[in-house]
Structures are given as C-alpha cells and as structure tokens.
Scaffold this motif. Structure first.
Motif, short mmCIF file in Angstrom:
data_model
loop_
_atom_site.label_atom_id
_atom_site.label_comp_id
_atom_site.label_asym_id
_atom_site.label_seq_id
_atom_site.Cartn_x
_atom_site.Cartn_y
_atom_site.Cartn_z
N VAL A 164 -2.67 -0.94 -5.00
CA VAL A 164 -1.63 -0.02 -4.76
C VAL A 164 -0.42 -0.71 -5.43
O VAL A 164 0.51 -0.02 -6.06
N GLY B 105 -5.17 5.67 -9.25
CA GLY B 105 -3.60 5.65 -9.45
C GLY B 105 -3.18 6.26 -11.05
O GLY B 105 -4.14 6.29 -11.93
N ASP C 206 -3.54 4.82 -5.69
CA ASP C 206 -2.49 5.44 -4.92
C ASP C 206 -2.86 5.75 -3.44
O ASP C 206 -4.07 6.06 -3.12
N ARG C 207 -2.19 5.61 -2.45
CA ARG C 207 -2.38 5.89 -0.97
C ARG C 207 -1.57 7.36 -0.74
O ARG C 207 -0.50 7.41 -0.71
N THR C 208 -2.49 8.17 -0.12
CA THR C 208 -1.97 9.51 0.17
C THR C 208 -1.57 9.70 1.59
O THR C 208 -1.49 8.79 2.38
N ARG D 99 -1.48 4.60 -13.20
CA ARG D 99 -1.31 3.54 -13.93
C ARG D 99 -2.58 3.20 -14.42
O ARG D 99 -2.70 3.17 -15.93
N GLY E 127 -0.25 -0.06 -8.93
CA GLY E 127 -0.41 1.34 -9.50
C GLY E 127 -1.74 1.81 -9.81
O GLY E 127 -1.95 2.80 -10.34
N TYR F 79 -7.14 6.92 -0.25
CA TYR F 79 -6.97 6.40 -1.54
C TYR F 79 -7.53 7.22 -2.64
O TYR F 79 -8.62 7.60 -2.73
#
Length: 253
Positions: A47, A63, A53-55, A65, A50, A60
């Motif tokens: 995380v 991401g 991503d964590r919602t 990136r 990047g 998860y």
C-alpha cells in the motif's frame, strides 16, 4: 530478506483475479497460504508503494502504480499500441470480437494464451476473453495459432500434460491436436469450433517473429455458420501479416 519479501509480495498479488478483484486481508492470507500477520505486514508495504490500494470497506485491490508499471511492458507499449489500428479495422469490417494474444510459457507444460488486447461491440457474440485474461492454448483460436509456431520438442513437452476440456467439442487427444496444428501451419490460420464456447467459431493467425516480443496471434470470434470460416480467414491472415510488418518497421526506426 529482500528476496523473501518480494516472493511473499508476488504470492499475495497472484491471488487477485477477475472474479475476486477486491479481497480482505483474511481472504488474501487464506488463499496465499501466508500467515495473517505476514499478510498484514506485506500489504502495508505494498500500500505504501502504491502497488495495492485499500478500499473504504477494508478490502485490497491492485493499485494504480502497479498498473502504471505494467503499461510499460513491451506487450502494452509496443505490441498493443501498434496493433490497435489493425484490430479496429478488423472489427469495423466484421462487427465481431477481435483478440490479440501472446504466448506466456514459463514452461511448455504451463503455457497459456495471454490476451493483450480485445475489441468487441454490442452485437458481437459473447466470449470469455478479456484483456489480461488467460485461456488454454488447445481450446482457443489464438491458442492453436500460437501452438503452430512451436517446434516438435516443445509440443511434446506441452502434450505431456493432459488436455482438459472446456466444452464437449474440445480436443483433448494429443494426436488429434497435432493434426489440427499441422493443418494450421499448412493453411496459415487456426480454427476452433465450439471448443471454448459452444456455438462460436474462432479464426486466428500467428504473427511472424518480431524481436523483443513473445509469439503473438490475432483472431476473430463469431457465431458459427457454414461460411464464416472462409469469410474471416483471409482478413485475419492479411491483418497478421500487415501487423508483423508494422512491428518490424517500428523496431528498425
């Protein structure tokens, strides 16, 4: 230590798929086989970079990136971008699904067709293919076209693993598949008839060898009828030839 962390990170990332693109830490732990404490530690680092991503609901996802880096692959940056005009022309001429796939083969036994691009429309026949998705080589048109580019020792290693059926029409006999591959080599294109999805026909042709890119094939999937194969074959073969020339030309500039 760094190597171990990378391996654990890749283990977690490999758990995501199209059916489950968002997962909790508990689900990631269970599916990856990593302890929950390790999963939380690796996720925190992913995380922070990047890559994941964590919602808001504590799940998860892959991401932005990671997607950004993936777009720098030659499959995306060179192959797909060069191929898109050719795929669009095929779609405009047929109104059918147009696929571009590459051979992903860490070993012949583990080889699959990895879909690099796809164009479809509302009137196109439904298919299971998606960009970034994988499908068996022996049940897809692009897969058979890719098999036609392989030599006999490679094919022998591939056929050492049982061929699993996707439909009642899938070819699971090694000798029968070899005969199909020989036919594809002779005529310059491969065909499947309801072998991945019943009622569909796929016509695909391999590209010529292009330095820096994996073996590639493009194809069209349509509703099956008695004349569709002949009508599509010449367009697919011509598009594969023209795309090969464009890719080779782009490399030399």
């Amino acid at each position: 230590m760094a190597e171990g962390m990378l391996r654990r990170a890749m283990t977690l990332l490999a758990v995501f798929d199209e059916d489950d693109p968002a997962l909790t830490a508990v689900q990631l732990s269970a599916r990856s086989g990593l302890p929950l404490s390790t999963t939380h530690r690796v996720l925190a680092q992913l995380v922070a970079e990047g890559m994941v991503d964590r919602t808001a609901d504590h799940r998860y996802t892959v991401g932005a990136r990671l997607w950004e880096i993936g777009e720098l692959s030659p499959i995306a940056l060179r192959l797909r971008e060069t191929a898109l005009p050719h795929l669009v022309r095929l779609y405009e001429a047929t109104g059918e699904n147009v696929h571009l796939a590459v051979l992903d083969a860490p070993t012949p036994a583990a080889a699959t067709a990895l879909f690099a691009a796809r164009i479809t429309g509302r009137a196109s026949v439904p298919t299971l293919g998606r960009m970034g998705g994988r499908h068996p080589l022996h049940t897809t048109g692009v897969g058979k076209a890719l098999l036609a580019t392989r030599d006999d020792p490679w094919l022998s290693a591939y056929l050492a693993v049982p061929l699993l059926p996707e439909t009642t029409r899938s070819i699971t006999d090694g000798e029968a598949l070899r005969a199909e591959i020989d036919t594809a080599r002779t005529r310059g294109y491969a065909v499947t008839h309801g072998e991945m999805t019943l009622g569909n026909v796929s016509v695909a042709a391999p590209l010529g060898t292009v330095t820096g890119l994996p073996p590639t094939a493009l194809g069209i999937v349509a509703h099956a009828d008695e004349t569709i194969e002949r009508r599509l074959a010449h367009m697919v073969v011509a598009a594969a030839r023209e795309l090969t020339q464009d890719l080779r030309g782009a490399r030399s500039h």
